[in-house]
Design a protein around this motif. Structure first.
Motif, short mmCIF file in Angstrom:
data_model
loop_
_atom_site.label_atom_id
_atom_site.label_comp_id
_atom_site.label_asym_id
_atom_site.label_seq_id
_atom_site.Cartn_x
_atom_site.Cartn_y
_atom_site.Cartn_z
N LEU A 250 0.83 -1.21 0.00
CA LEU A 250 0.00 0.00 0.00
C LEU A 250 0.86 1.26 0.00
CD1 LEU A 250 -2.73 -0.97 2.64
CD2 LEU A 250 -3.12 -0.56 0.22
N SER A 251 2.19 1.09 -0.10
CA SER A 251 3.14 2.23 -0.07
C SER A 251 3.05 3.04 1.22
CB SER A 251 2.95 3.16 -1.28
OG SER A 251 2.99 2.42 -2.46
N ILE A 252 2.73 2.38 2.33
CA ILE A 252 2.78 3.06 3.62
C ILE A 252 4.18 2.82 4.18
CG2 ILE A 252 1.80 3.18 5.93
CD1 ILE A 252 -0.86 2.26 4.71
N ALA A 253 5.03 3.86 4.10
CA ALA A 253 6.45 3.68 4.40
C ALA A 253 6.75 3.96 5.86
CB ALA A 253 7.27 4.59 3.50
N GLY A 254 7.89 3.49 6.32
CA GLY A 254 8.39 3.84 7.64
C GLY A 254 8.02 2.86 8.73
N ILE A 255 7.39 1.76 8.37
CA ILE A 255 7.02 0.78 9.40
C ILE A 255 7.99 -0.40 9.31
CG2 ILE A 255 5.25 -0.87 10.12
CD1 ILE A 255 3.21 1.26 9.63
N GLY A 256 8.72 -0.62 10.40
CA GLY A 256 9.77 -1.63 10.40
C GLY A 256 9.22 -3.04 10.59
N SER A 257 8.56 -3.27 11.70
CA SER A 257 8.03 -4.61 11.93
C SER A 257 6.70 -4.52 12.65
CB SER A 257 9.02 -5.44 12.75
OG SER A 257 8.94 -5.06 14.09
#
Lengths: 79, 79
Positions: A28-35
């Motif tokens: 979904l191109s939701i960036a910045g989430i590591g785990s």
């Protein structure tokens, strides 16, 4: 009296559902989430106003039903 | 940075899973529990240290993937 029980997987236990969510967020191109690790939450209404006995009841409920203590941790918060 | 997202059913939405847990607690003779509602919790590891942008990212993740906002509420806590 209201209480919240949170049941999460222990560190080191594989979480395929969490991994699937990570993949879905990436697509979904939701960036910045590591785990991501997924758990369960139970919002419980307790009879009576004795916090100690409420905590005891909830710990018993977790040990016997809500959590699998081999692979899961639980925490009880009484409001 | 660590964050926790809690997704719960809105008030008034039926929760058969919670009802089943109530019944199971009763059959285990764990007394004093009035009602149970089940939800989901997501423990998320966020890249970077900007709390505002982390909150924005998580709200977007909830709106688009983690919660069905027709029947569920979500809350974001950043540690």
């Amino acid at each position: 009296m209201k209480a919240r029980v949170v049941v999460t997987l222990k560190t080191g236990v594989l979480d395929p559902q969490g991994k699937a969510i990570e993949g879905a967020l990436r697509s979904l191109s939701i960036a910045g989430i590591g785990s991501v690790r997924q758990g369960k939450v139970f919002d419980v209404e307790i009879d009576g106003e004795d916090r100690d006995s409420a905590r005891k009841t909830l710990n018993e409920a977790c040990e016997r039903l809500l959590a699998n203590t081999i692979v899961e941790n639980y925490s009880v918060e009484i409001a």
